[in-house]
Design a protein around this motif. Sequence first.
Motif, PDB file in Angstrom:
ATOM      1  N   ILE A  50       0.850  -1.184   0.000  1.00  0.00           N
ATOM      2  CA  ILE A  50       0.000   0.000   0.000  1.00  0.00           C
ATOM      3  C   ILE A  50       0.892   1.243   0.000  1.00  0.00           C
ATOM      4  O   ILE A  50       1.841   1.330   0.784  1.00  0.00           O
ATOM      5  N   ILE A  52       1.190   5.239   0.628  1.00  0.00           N
ATOM      6  CA  ILE A  52       0.553   6.347   1.335  1.00  0.00           C
ATOM      7  C   ILE A  52       0.880   7.623   0.564  1.00  0.00           C
ATOM      8  O   ILE A  52       2.033   8.033   0.485  1.00  0.00           O
ATOM      9  N   ASN A  56      -2.476  11.610   2.426  1.00  0.00           N
ATOM     10  CA  ASN A  56      -2.769  10.511   3.344  1.00  0.00           C
ATOM     11  C   ASN A  56      -3.742   9.468   2.799  1.00  0.00           C
ATOM     12  O   ASN A  56      -4.140   8.569   3.533  1.00  0.00           O
ATOM     13  N   ASN A  57      -4.153   9.600   1.548  1.00  0.00           N
ATOM     14  CA  ASN A  57      -4.945   8.538   0.926  1.00  0.00           C
ATOM     15  C   ASN A  57      -4.030   7.344   0.698  1.00  0.00           C
ATOM     16  O   ASN A  57      -2.826   7.502   0.539  1.00  0.00           O
ATOM     17  N   ARG A  58      -4.614   6.179   0.668  1.00  0.00           N
ATOM     18  CA  ARG A  58      -3.847   4.964   0.444  1.00  0.00           C
ATOM     19  C   ARG A  58      -4.332   4.289  -0.828  1.00  0.00           C
ATOM     20  O   ARG A  58      -5.530   4.209  -1.070  1.00  0.00           O
ATOM     21  N   GLU A  59      -3.375   3.786  -1.612  1.00  0.00           N
ATOM     22  CA  GLU A  59      -3.736   3.038  -2.812  1.00  0.00           C
ATOM     23  C   GLU A  59      -2.733   1.912  -3.011  1.00  0.00           C
ATOM     24  O   GLU A  59      -1.623   1.950  -2.483  1.00  0.00           O
ATOM     25  N   GLU A 102       3.137  -0.942   4.115  1.00  0.00           N
ATOM     26  CA  GLU A 102       2.801   0.393   3.623  1.00  0.00           C
ATOM     27  C   GLU A 102       4.091   1.187   3.459  1.00  0.00           C
ATOM     28  O   GLU A 102       5.007   1.056   4.263  1.00  0.00           O
TER      29      GLU A 102
END
Length: 149
Positions: A50, A52, A56-59, A102
């Motif tokens: 993941i 960051i 602060n969105n996660r994809e 992450e």
Amino acid sequence: MKCPYCGNPDTRVIDSRPAEDNSSIRRRRSCDECGKRFTTYEKVETIPLIVIKKDNNREQYERAKIENGVLNACYKRPVPAEEIQKTIDAIELSIFNREEKEIPSSEIGEIVMENLKTLDPVAYVRFASVYREFKDANTFMDELKKFLR
């Protein structure tokens, strides 16, 4: 494995060996239907990484995004395609060797820039100008001075 030429669902493996990066298996295959040969790569499936983002969105991590960034930075530069692929592989290896679930996009950007420094100085500056969002010529010159040291 389905033949990419004729669609025959039954092909056979002619040769199998570790790929250059030693993290996947390269297989030469032959189609019994049309007789054509093709190569496939087999990789271990891992837990998705993941990313960051700055907001602060996660994809989910996508290799294609790194490929696009590096290819754009190397556009019209005398860098062989094989060297570009090796650099992309090295970047990805650095990312996954951290063994984290992450990773901030800023760390990925720094890894890309470190690898581009050794690949091509102009590609490095191009990538840095977009990644670091240079606002004016002075910011650009500051980065060039850091690179030249």
